[in-house]
Design an enzyme around this catalytic site. Sequence first.
Site, PDB file in Angstrom:
ATOM      1  N   ARG A 108       0.844  -1.204   0.000  1.00 41.73           N
ATOM      2  CA  ARG A 108       0.000   0.000   0.000  1.00 41.73           C
ATOM      3  C   ARG A 108       0.870   1.242   0.000  1.00 41.73           C
ATOM      4  O   ARG A 108       2.042   1.181   0.350  1.00 41.73           O
ATOM      5  CB  ARG A 108      -0.872   0.044   1.259  1.00 41.73           C
ATOM      6  CG  ARG A 108      -2.003  -0.946   1.206  1.00 41.73           C
ATOM      7  CD  ARG A 108      -2.970  -0.704   2.324  1.00 41.73           C
ATOM      8  NE  ARG A 108      -3.320  -1.981   2.915  1.00 41.73           N
ATOM      9  CZ  ARG A 108      -3.509  -2.207   4.203  1.00 41.73           C
ATOM     10  NH1 ARG A 108      -3.374  -1.226   5.071  1.00 41.73           N
ATOM     11  NH2 ARG A 108      -3.835  -3.386   4.635  1.00 41.73           N
TER      12      ARG A 108
ATOM     13  N   ARG B 255       6.559  16.173   5.726  1.00 42.60           N
ATOM     14  CA  ARG B 255       5.211  15.594   5.781  1.00 42.60           C
ATOM     15  C   ARG B 255       4.367  16.223   6.897  1.00 42.60           C
ATOM     16  O   ARG B 255       4.548  17.386   7.229  1.00 42.60           O
ATOM     17  CB  ARG B 255       5.335  14.071   5.894  1.00 42.60           C
ATOM     18  CG  ARG B 255       6.044  13.435   4.671  1.00 42.60           C
ATOM     19  CD  ARG B 255       6.126  11.938   4.775  1.00 42.60           C
ATOM     20  NE  ARG B 255       4.799  11.332   4.830  1.00 42.60           N
ATOM     21  CZ  ARG B 255       4.574  10.080   5.224  1.00 42.60           C
ATOM     22  NH1 ARG B 255       5.602   9.305   5.579  1.00 42.60           N
ATOM     23  NH2 ARG B 255       3.352   9.600   5.240  1.00 42.60           N
TER      24      ARG B 255
HETATM   25  O1  CA2 Z   1       9.354   6.996   5.825  1.00 39.30           O
HETATM   26  C1  CA2 Z   1       9.525   6.127   6.681  1.00 39.30           C
HETATM   27  O2  CA2 Z   1      10.329   5.209   6.572  1.00 39.30           O
HETATM   28  C2  CA2 Z   1       8.653   6.150   7.957  1.00 39.30           C
HETATM   29  O3  CA2 Z   1       9.454   5.711   9.054  1.00 39.30           O
HETATM   30  C3  CA2 Z   1       7.503   5.197   7.696  1.00 39.30           C
HETATM   31  C4  CA2 Z   1       6.484   5.178   8.818  1.00 39.30           C
HETATM   32  C5  CA2 Z   1       6.015   6.591   9.148  1.00 39.30           C
HETATM   33  O4  CA2 Z   1       5.163   6.569  10.278  1.00 39.30           O
HETATM   34  C6  CA2 Z   1       7.196   7.518   9.440  1.00 39.30           C
HETATM   35  O5  CA2 Z   1       6.708   8.814   9.680  1.00 39.30           O
HETATM   36  C7  CA2 Z   1       8.149   7.557   8.268  1.00 39.30           C
HETATM   37  C8  CA2 Z   1       5.257   4.343   8.407  1.00 39.30           C
HETATM   38  C9  CA2 Z   1       5.586   2.917   8.082  1.00 39.30           C
HETATM   39  C10 CA2 Z   1       4.341   2.232   7.600  1.00 39.30           C
HETATM   40  O6  CA2 Z   1       4.552   1.803   6.275  1.00 39.30           O
HETATM   41  C11 CA2 Z   1       3.489   1.427   5.537  1.00 39.30           C
HETATM   42  C12 CA2 Z   1       3.775   0.856   4.325  1.00 39.30           C
HETATM   43  C13 CA2 Z   1       2.762   0.442   3.504  1.00 39.30           C
HETATM   44  C14 CA2 Z   1       1.442   0.583   3.897  1.00 39.30           C
HETATM   45  C15 CA2 Z   1       1.149   1.164   5.108  1.00 39.30           C
HETATM   46  C16 CA2 Z   1       2.183   1.576   5.938  1.00 39.30           C
END
Ligand code: CA2
Length: 146
Positions: free
Chosen positions: A19, A106
């Site tokens: 996603r 963001r």
């Molecule tokens: O950009 C990054 O690597 C983050 O650590 C990713 C986190 C976010 O909360 C940080 O602010 C930045 C989110 C990881 C969740 O990844 C997903 C991947 C696919 C679908 C849903 C969530």
Amino acid sequence: MTKPIYVLGGPNLNLLGTREPEIYGHATLADIEAMVRAHAAGKDAMFRQSNHEGELIDWIQEAGREGAALILNGAAYTHTSIAIHDALKSISIPIVEIHLSNPAARDAFRQTNYVSPVATATIAGLGAQGYVLAMDAAQHLITSGG
Ligand code: CA2
């Protein structure tokens, strides 16, 4: 025996590639692990992901005892976890903070960061390639005594 570089991932990173590819890209966590292992051939790397804060803290402490460096994508815990901040502060190996996206560009709630103040370096906004650069950075910090 050489100590491994720990590569730890926080909550929901197991969903990578399924996603929100416009934010996080199309690579799965397994794809990223394969990329990093191919790049860092011969180097010992320990990849783990957890959706649980306490488990991540146990692994951070383990990395401090048994690892040469830590690469950490704390995911959403980056913005919430004083417990992870304290665990990172308690270890003395180099810590490379990594994010696929650039949280600084963001949402407002992503502007709080409990990891950066205790990280040796931060890489953000370069997608999966950032992990390859983080591995090089960790190697550099290990050999330069960072
Ligand atoms: O950009 C990054 O690597 C983050 O650590 C990713 C986190 C976010 O909360 C940080 O602010 C930045 C989110 C990881 C969740 O990844 C997903 C991947 C696919 C679908 C849903 C969530």
